[in-house]
Design an enzyme around this catalytic site. Sequence first.
Site, PDB file in Angstrom:
ATOM      1  N   GLU A 297      -8.495   5.889   5.257  1.00  0.00           N
ATOM      2  CA  GLU A 297      -7.421   6.091   6.238  1.00  0.00           C
ATOM      3  C   GLU A 297      -7.434   7.473   6.880  1.00  0.00           C
ATOM      4  OE1 GLU A 297      -3.789   5.094   4.227  1.00  0.00           O
ATOM      5  OE2 GLU A 297      -4.299   2.990   4.046  1.00  0.00           O
TER       6      GLU A 297
ATOM      7  N   GLU B 120      -8.979  -4.882   0.559  1.00  0.00           N
ATOM      8  CA  GLU B 120      -7.649  -4.837  -0.064  1.00  0.00           C
ATOM      9  C   GLU B 120      -6.793  -6.014   0.372  1.00  0.00           C
ATOM     10  OE1 GLU B 120      -5.699  -1.015   0.365  1.00  0.00           O
ATOM     11  OE2 GLU B 120      -7.596   0.059   0.401  1.00  0.00           O
TER      12      GLU B 120
HETATM   13  C1  XIL Z   1      -1.350   1.471  -3.294  1.00  0.00           C
HETATM   14  C2  XIL Z   1      -1.224   0.958  -4.719  1.00  0.00           C
HETATM   15  O1  XIL Z   1      -1.370  -0.439  -4.706  1.00  0.00           O
HETATM   16  C3  XIL Z   1       0.107   1.343  -5.287  1.00  0.00           C
HETATM   17  O2  XIL Z   1       0.184   0.990  -6.658  1.00  0.00           O
HETATM   18  C4  XIL Z   1       0.353   2.840  -5.118  1.00  0.00           C
HETATM   19  O3  XIL Z   1       1.656   3.171  -5.538  1.00  0.00           O
HETATM   20  C5  XIL Z   1       0.165   3.264  -3.676  1.00  0.00           C
HETATM   21  O4  XIL Z   1      -1.121   2.854  -3.228  1.00  0.00           O
HETATM   22  N1  XIL Z   1      -3.886   1.210   1.138  1.00  0.00           N
HETATM   23  C6  XIL Z   1      -4.718   1.763   0.196  1.00  0.00           C
HETATM   24  C7  XIL Z   1      -4.381   1.669  -1.237  1.00  0.00           C
HETATM   25  O5  XIL Z   1      -5.811   2.227   0.559  1.00  0.00           O
HETATM   26  O6  XIL Z   1      -4.858   2.755  -1.980  1.00  0.00           O
HETATM   27  C8  XIL Z   1      -2.894   1.505  -1.458  1.00  0.00           C
HETATM   28  O7  XIL Z   1      -2.664   1.232  -2.843  1.00  0.00           O
HETATM   29  C9  XIL Z   1      -2.350   0.396  -0.592  1.00  0.00           C
HETATM   30  C10 XIL Z   1      -2.571   0.694   0.868  1.00  0.00           C
END
Ligand code: XIL
Length: 363
Positions: free
Chosen positions: A165, A277
Site C-alpha cells: 500500500e 487477501e
Molecule cells: C489487517 C489484519 O487482518 C488485522 O488483524 C490487523 O488488525 C490490521 O491489519 N490490508 C492489509 C493487511 O494489507 O495487512 C490488513 O490486515 C488488512 C488490509
Amino acid sequence: MNLSGILVSLTVLGAACAHPVTVSETPGSAVPADGEPTLARLAGARHFDLGAAVQGGALLGDSAYANAVVRDFTMVSTENAFKFGPLRPSPGRYDFTETDAIVRFAETHGLRVRGHTLVWKRQLPEWLTRGTYMRNELITILREHIQTVVGRYRGRVVAWDVVNEALKDSVGPEDEVLRPTIWLKGIGPEYIDLAFHFAHEADPGALLFYNEAGAEGMGTKSDAVYALVWRLRRRGVPVHGVGLQMHTGLGASPDTAALGANLRRLAALGLQVQITEMDVGTAKMPGSQADILAAQADVYRQVLATCLSVPACTALVTWGVGDRYTWRYPDTPLLLDREFQPKPAHAALLEVLRAASPGSAPR
Ligand code: XIL
C-alpha cells in the site's frame, strides 16, 4: 501429501507453545479420505496455490482451524506476524515466536509461505513512529530489518509482500500518488527501490511482490500500480509480482472483465500476479441467508476462474481461514463458517478447480 490416518502433533511447533493442539486426521474429521478431492489437492494438481492468511495463536490453539488449513490450502500467508510492529518490539530485539511457529507448521504440512509484509504504513512500533531519524539512519533501520527478517527465512518463505500500500487510497491522473508514510517522508520515493534491493540481497531466490489495495480492476489506482511497477522494472529493481488484495463485498464485487484485463497487462510486464487477501463481506445485504451465501460464492467463483484464465496469476489467498477469526468480524467473508464447515463459496471453488482439466499444462 498423504493425508489418511495420520496424526500430526503440533508439538513440532516448538517450545514457545505451552499447550499444543493436535491436528488429528481420523475418519470423520475435517480431512477427507485419501483420493477425495479437496481444494488443496485440486489446486496442487494444477500447480496453483490456494492460500489463507493465518494467525499463530489460532494455529496453535484451535485444532479445527489447524485441520482446516491442512485440508484446504497449499499456502499460508501471515495475517500480522511479519509486520514490523509485532516482530520488532524494541530497536534491538526481534520476536520471531509467531513467525517461527507458522513457518514450522507450514513446513510440517507441505504448505508454502507468503511473508506479509515488510514495509507498510501501519502496525509500526512506537519507537519507530515517535523517533526522529536522519535519512541515512532510517535507511539503515530499513536495511537491517529487511535483511534480518528475510535472511532468517531464506529459502523457506517463497514470496514476500515487500512493500504494501505505497499508493494513496484514491489517486487521480495528475496527483502525487505516493502515500506520505514515515518511509516516504524520511527517505523519499527511493525507499521502495531500496526495500526490494535489500530483500533480494537477503534471499535471491524469493519472489518479491508489490502489494496493493483497491487496484483489482481497471481504473486510476490500478493504472498507478502499473506505472509504479513498470518504472521499477525499467530501473532494474528486483520486483517479480504484484499482489492484488481483493477485500470486497456483495454489491461492490469486482468486474471480472476488468480484473482479467488488469491481470493480463501486469503479466505482459513479465510479472506474476497473486490475489493476496481475498474476502467477500456480506453485511447489510438484503435477501435470505441462502441467497447471500450463493451470491458470495459467485464472487469467489468468478475471481478464481478469472485468475486461472491468466497463467501468470499463480495464487489466490483468502484473508483468513474461517469466519470464526476474521478481521471483519462479525461479518462472514470467508470460505468456511465459524465451525470451519465449508460454505457455498468453498463448493464453488471446488467446482472451478474440478472444471480445470486435469491434464492441463503445468502453470
Ligand atoms: C489487517 C489484519 O487482518 C488485522 O488483524 C490487523 O488488525 C490490521 O491489519 N490490508 C492489509 C493487511 O494489507 O495487512 C490488513 O490486515 C488488512 C488490509
